[in-house]
Design an enzyme around this catalytic site. Structure first.
Site, mmCIF file in Angstrom:
data_model
loop_
_atom_site.group_PDB
_atom_site.id
_atom_site.type_symbol
_atom_site.label_atom_id
_atom_site.label_comp_id
_atom_site.label_asym_id
_atom_site.label_seq_id
_atom_site.Cartn_x
_atom_site.Cartn_y
_atom_site.Cartn_z
ATOM 1 N N ALA A 1 -0.824 -5.748 14.263
ATOM 2 C CA ALA A 1 -0.876 -4.854 13.109
ATOM 3 C C ALA A 1 -0.502 -5.566 11.815
ATOM 4 O O ALA A 1 -0.939 -5.150 10.737
ATOM 5 C CB ALA A 1 0.048 -3.661 13.323
ATOM 6 N N GLU A 2 0.297 -6.607 11.906
ATOM 7 C CA GLU A 2 0.674 -7.413 10.746
ATOM 8 C C GLU A 2 0.917 -8.839 11.189
ATOM 9 O O GLU A 2 1.573 -9.070 12.200
ATOM 10 C CB GLU A 2 1.993 -6.939 10.115
ATOM 11 C CG GLU A 2 1.946 -5.665 9.364
ATOM 12 C CD GLU A 2 3.298 -5.344 8.700
ATOM 13 O OE1 GLU A 2 4.222 -6.201 8.685
ATOM 14 O OE2 GLU A 2 3.423 -4.224 8.201
ATOM 15 N N THR A 3 0.405 -9.777 10.411
ATOM 16 C CA THR A 3 0.772 -11.177 10.563
ATOM 17 C C THR A 3 0.491 -11.873 9.248
ATOM 18 O O THR A 3 -0.333 -11.419 8.456
ATOM 19 C CB THR A 3 0.045 -11.870 11.734
ATOM 20 O OG1 THR A 3 0.714 -13.108 12.030
ATOM 21 C CG2 THR A 3 -1.416 -12.110 11.453
#
Length: 181
Positions: A99-101
């Protein structure tokens, strides 16, 4: 999650297991993915004595083996750690979505525009080319980049304010390509 390195040793922390098991049951029953925020930068910084920067940036010359699988980057190892932890609890087949990086452009060890471009470019290239992880090579990586703009109101360490492709002033910090070449 605890004991994530190597990936096959991953397991859920006993303190969060009572919440994780019903969540994993729901995800399996509904066919939904487990969405995780993965920041190899933070893992690298906290373990830089054991994890080479090149491995975190997808630039490793060498691979390391784990349970017959070969890893050449920290993001794949982190995703597969979640897969192993879920399987350890009896939950096979739940997809993992990142979902986030991202990688910070300033204010931290190994933070910088060049490293942010290298990391994010490699993540985009893998996603666009449909590359999976060593544990799930046929499952395309679904990943969301963090962040479009730096955030001056974000709390925490100073580097956490500098994940944007654009500065606070709207100036493009680096030229991230969203194509396979």
């Amino acid at each position: 999650m605890s004991g994530f390195y190597p990936p096959s040793s991953a397991h859920f922390d006993p303190l969060i297991k009572p919440a994780m098991i019903p969540l994993l049951q729901f995800l399996r029953d509904s066919g939904s993915p487990l969405m995780v925020n993965l920041y190899p930068y933070e893992v690298y910084v906290s373990h830089s004595n054991r994890i080479p920067l090149e491995y975190a940036l997808f630039k490793a010359d060498a691979e390391f083996g784990d349970s017959g699988l070969m890893y050449d980057n920290l993001l794949d190892a982190s995703i597969d750690a979640f897969v192993h932890a879920m399987e350890r609890e009896g939950f096979q087949g739940i997809r993992v979505v990142v979902a986030e990086t991202g990688w910070p452009t300033a204010c931290g060890e190994a933070a910088g525009v060049d490293n942010a471009l290298t990391y994010n470019d490699n993540v985009v290239r893998r996603a666009v080319n449909g590359v999976g992880t060593p544990k799930r090579p046929k499952e395309e990586m679904e990943v969301y980049m963090f962040d479009l703009f730096d955030e001056n109101e974000r709390g925490g360490d100073e580097y956490q304010k500098h994940f944007g492709i654009f500065s606070l002033a709207g100036v493009k910090l680096y030229d991230l390509r969203f194509s396979s070449n």
